[in-house]
Design a protein around this motif. Structure first.
Motif, PDB file in Angstrom:
ATOM      1  N   MET A 231      22.077  46.893  33.764  1.00  0.00           N
ATOM      2  CA  MET A 231      22.229  46.756  32.315  1.00  0.00           C
ATOM      3  C   MET A 231      21.144  47.503  31.548  1.00  0.00           C
ATOM      4  O   MET A 231      20.036  47.680  32.054  1.00  0.00           O
ATOM      5  CB  MET A 231      22.188  45.274  31.925  1.00  0.00           C
ATOM      6  CG  MET A 231      23.400  44.531  32.411  1.00  0.00           C
ATOM      7  SD  MET A 231      23.451  42.857  31.775  1.00  0.00           S
ATOM      8  CE  MET A 231      24.965  42.297  32.558  1.00  0.00           C
ATOM      9  N   CYS A 233      21.001  47.276  27.325  1.00  0.00           N
ATOM     10  CA  CYS A 233      20.655  46.364  26.230  1.00  0.00           C
ATOM     11  C   CYS A 233      20.925  44.894  26.567  1.00  0.00           C
ATOM     12  O   CYS A 233      20.236  44.016  26.071  1.00  0.00           O
ATOM     13  CB  CYS A 233      21.421  46.762  24.968  1.00  0.00           C
ATOM     14  SG  CYS A 233      23.203  46.469  25.096  1.00  0.00           S
ATOM     15  N   GLY A 234      21.951  44.621  27.350  1.00  0.00           N
ATOM     16  CA  GLY A 234      22.327  43.227  27.653  1.00  0.00           C
ATOM     17  C   GLY A 234      23.038  42.544  26.496  1.00  0.00           C
ATOM     18  O   GLY A 234      23.389  41.372  26.592  1.00  0.00           O
ATOM     19  N   LEU A 235      23.261  43.274  25.400  1.00  0.00           N
ATOM     20  CA  LEU A 235      23.767  42.661  24.164  1.00  0.00           C
ATOM     21  C   LEU A 235      25.092  43.261  23.689  1.00  0.00           C
ATOM     22  O   LEU A 235      25.528  42.995  22.578  1.00  0.00           O
ATOM     23  CB  LEU A 235      22.726  42.841  23.043  1.00  0.00           C
ATOM     24  CG  LEU A 235      21.386  42.147  23.261  1.00  0.00           C
ATOM     25  CD1 LEU A 235      20.374  42.633  22.230  1.00  0.00           C
ATOM     26  CD2 LEU A 235      21.551  40.632  23.183  1.00  0.00           C
ATOM     27  N   MET A 237      25.839  46.588  23.261  1.00  0.00           N
ATOM     28  CA  MET A 237      25.764  47.778  22.403  1.00  0.00           C
ATOM     29  C   MET A 237      25.785  49.110  23.145  1.00  0.00           C
ATOM     30  O   MET A 237      26.241  50.107  22.623  1.00  0.00           O
ATOM     31  CB  MET A 237      24.502  47.704  21.538  1.00  0.00           C
ATOM     32  CG  MET A 237      24.555  46.577  20.543  1.00  0.00           C
ATOM     33  SD  MET A 237      23.096  46.485  19.533  1.00  0.00           S
ATOM     34  CE  MET A 237      21.881  45.947  20.696  1.00  0.00           C
ATOM     35  N   CYS A 238      25.225  49.157  24.373  1.00  0.00           N
ATOM     36  CA  CYS A 238      25.021  50.466  25.012  1.00  0.00           C
ATOM     37  C   CYS A 238      26.139  50.857  25.972  1.00  0.00           C
ATOM     38  O   CYS A 238      26.270  52.011  26.335  1.00  0.00           O
ATOM     39  CB  CYS A 238      23.687  50.484  25.749  1.00  0.00           C
ATOM     40  SG  CYS A 238      23.666  49.445  27.240  1.00  0.00           S
ATOM     41  N   PHE A 239      26.977  49.952  26.363  1.00  0.00           N
ATOM     42  CA  PHE A 239      28.103  50.183  27.286  1.00  0.00           C
ATOM     43  C   PHE A 239      27.651  50.704  28.651  1.00  0.00           C
ATOM     44  O   PHE A 239      28.416  51.342  29.362  1.00  0.00           O
ATOM     45  CB  PHE A 239      29.136  51.133  26.653  1.00  0.00           C
ATOM     46  CG  PHE A 239      29.996  50.424  25.639  1.00  0.00           C
ATOM     47  CD1 PHE A 239      29.488  50.076  24.405  1.00  0.00           C
ATOM     48  CD2 PHE A 239      31.305  50.075  25.945  1.00  0.00           C
ATOM     49  CE1 PHE A 239      30.261  49.391  23.477  1.00  0.00           C
ATOM     50  CE2 PHE A 239      32.094  49.390  25.029  1.00  0.00           C
ATOM     51  CZ  PHE A 239      31.567  49.050  23.784  1.00  0.00           C
ATOM     52  N   CYS A 240      26.410  50.452  29.031  1.00  0.00           N
ATOM     53  CA  CYS A 240      25.958  50.929  30.343  1.00  0.00           C
ATOM     54  C   CYS A 240      26.435  50.001  31.452  1.00  0.00           C
ATOM     55  O   CYS A 240      26.382  50.356  32.619  1.00  0.00           O
ATOM     56  CB  CYS A 240      24.444  51.125  30.317  1.00  0.00           C
ATOM     57  SG  CYS A 240      23.509  50.094  31.384  1.00  0.00           S
ATOM     58  N   CYS A 241      26.971  48.822  31.100  1.00  0.00           N
ATOM     59  CA  CYS A 241      27.299  47.823  32.121  1.00  0.00           C
ATOM     60  C   CYS A 241      28.795  47.679  32.365  1.00  0.00           C
ATOM     61  O   CYS A 241      29.225  46.675  32.917  1.00  0.00           O
ATOM     62  CB  CYS A 241      26.729  46.477  31.700  1.00  0.00           C
ATOM     63  SG  CYS A 241      27.512  45.832  30.218  1.00  0.00           S
ATOM     64  N   ARG A 256      32.594  45.220  29.335  1.00  0.00           N
ATOM     65  CA  ARG A 256      31.137  45.072  29.474  1.00  0.00           C
ATOM     66  C   ARG A 256      30.809  43.775  30.213  1.00  0.00           C
ATOM     67  O   ARG A 256      31.194  42.692  29.767  1.00  0.00           O
ATOM     68  CB  ARG A 256      30.482  45.052  28.093  1.00  0.00           C
ATOM     69  CG  ARG A 256      30.600  46.362  27.341  1.00  0.00           C
ATOM     70  CD  ARG A 256      30.366  46.156  25.868  1.00  0.00           C
ATOM     71  NE  ARG A 256      31.349  45.233  25.309  1.00  0.00           N
ATOM     72  CZ  ARG A 256      31.436  44.880  24.033  1.00  0.00           C
ATOM     73  NH1 ARG A 256      30.589  45.366  23.173  1.00  0.00           N
ATOM     74  NH2 ARG A 256      32.356  44.043  23.629  1.00  0.00           N
ATOM     75  N   CYS A 258      27.976  42.390  30.349  1.00  0.00           N
ATOM     76  CA  CYS A 258      27.040  41.558  29.574  1.00  0.00           C
ATOM     77  C   CYS A 258      27.736  40.747  28.491  1.00  0.00           C
ATOM     78  O   CYS A 258      27.197  39.734  28.054  1.00  0.00           O
ATOM     79  CB  CYS A 258      25.935  42.411  28.952  1.00  0.00           C
ATOM     80  SG  CYS A 258      26.485  43.463  27.602  1.00  0.00           S
TER      81      CYS A 258
HETATM   82  S1  FES Z   1      24.101  46.274  28.901  1.00  0.00           S
HETATM   83 FE1  FES Z   1      24.386  47.290  27.004  1.00  0.00          FE
HETATM   84  S2  FES Z   1      26.508  46.887  26.621  1.00  0.00           S
HETATM   85 FE2  FES Z   1      26.122  45.731  28.414  1.00  0.00          FE
END
Ligand code: FES
Ligand SMILES: Cc1cc2nc3c(=O)[nH]c(=O)nc-3n(C[C@H](O)[C@H](O)[C@H](O)COP(=O)(O)OP(=O)(O)OC[C@H]3O[C@@H](n4cnc5c(N)ncnc54)[C@H](O)[C@@H]3O)c2cc1C
Length: 272
Positions: A231, A233-235, A237-241, A256, A258
């Motif tokens: 992850m 941002c965990g929130l 916003m970044c779509f990395c997860c 996502r 998260c």
């Molecule tokens: S960690 Fe950023 S959107 Fe899930």
């Protein structure tokens, strides 16, 4: 519209470490003084932890960690595999140090009111994620059967999993071949035939997930899985997860972990 802290359910908090101790060869547990967060946390949710040791050393990005212990009048607990820089910094914290946390985050497990029996299949530190589910189920009078898979008996963490839930546990190990998929399948089939569970849950292993997904589909038993993904941002916003998950119409969607997860429907999740 004005919004105050009470309108925003998730905030950063520096909680005091109550207890920090190694568990077995590779794991570590932390207990934190955060009664309101502990009371609000639900099994399957996670916190995003700033992994800095007392000297301020650690990685820039926070690390996601499942809630291992939570509930009214209980310390908030995490149980983790000491893997890289972040978890090493967490394991270096001592009682009295402070840990910056954001959470509780994500969607947790759901227990339907009419369920009487559930079956849990967990591997390795995946049992940390599933542990609070056993206590939540026990509190509602739901009987828990669990199959825990580990490298060998020294790696099992049975007490850390079951807590005071009274879960009936069968342990299987790599060291004696008991954790091989055909052996676990035979065990699960026997279990389902003896006392059909109302739902099944899993975390921690792709091959055990695929086995449980296949068996649950065959038997018409609903299930849930907690997925992991690195992850940012965990929130949300970044779509990395994002992970690929099958929608109700059968199409594959990028969701996502998260935000829409970490807990997903067992049949919707795709193998990794
Ligand atoms: S960690 Fe950023 S959107 Fe899930
Ligand atoms: C929602 C969620 C809940 C989690 N709960 C727990 C938990 O209760 N206990 C626990 O031990 N771990 C848990 N994890 C995994 C934990 O976040 C990672 O092990 C941790 O971020 C590793 O950080 P590090 O800096 O120590 O290691 P790093 O140096 O970041 O990584 C070490 C190695 O682990 C791999 N890795 C790192 N993060 C992940 C990940 N999320 N999935 C797969 N591989 C990864 C890296 O690619 C690298 O090879 C969870 C992950 C998620 C997404």
């Amino acid at each position: 519209m004005d919004t105050g802290p009470a309108d925003f359910p998730v905030a950063e908090r520096a909680a005091r470490v109550l207890d920090s101790a190694p568990v077995g060869r590779r794991y570590h547990r932390l207990l934190l003084d955060a009664p309101d967060l502990s009371a609000r946390s639900r099994p399957g949710q996670f916190f995003h932890l700033l992994c800095r040791d007392a000297g301020g050393q650690g990685p820039y990005l926070r690390r996601p960690m499942s809630i291992w212990r939570c509930g009214p009048d209980q310390p908030l607990g995490f149980l983790f595999h000491v893997k890289g820089r972040g978890t090493a910094a967490l394991a270096a914290l001592r009682a009295g140090d402070r840990l910056s946390m954001v959470g509780p985050l994500g969607q947790g497990f759901v227990l339907a009111p009419d369920w009487r029996r559930i079956l849990i299949l967990a591997r390795g530190v995946g049992l940390a994620t599933l542990a609070p589910l056993t206590e939540a189920a026990a509190a509602r009078g739901i009987a828990v059967r669990a199959v825990l898979s580990a490298q060998d008996p020294a790696d099992l963490m049975q007490a850390e999993f079951a807590g005071a839930s009274g879960a009936a546990i069968t342990a299987v190990f790599d060291s004696d071949g008991g954790s091989a998929v055909p052996a676990v399948e035979a065990l699960l089939r026997q279990d389902v035939a003896q006392a059909r569970p109302d739902a099944v849950f899993t975390c921690g292993s792709n091959r055990l997930f695929m086995l449980l997904q296949r068996l649950a589909a065959e038997q018409g038993i609903p299930g849930q899985i907690a997925l992991e993904q690195q992850m940012g941002c965990g929130l949300g916003m970044c779509f990395c997860c994002v992970r690929q998950v099958r929608g109700e119409d059968g199409t594959v969607q990028n969701l996502r972990v998260c935000t829409e997860g970490p807990v997903f429907d067992l049949q919707a999740a795709l193998a990794w």
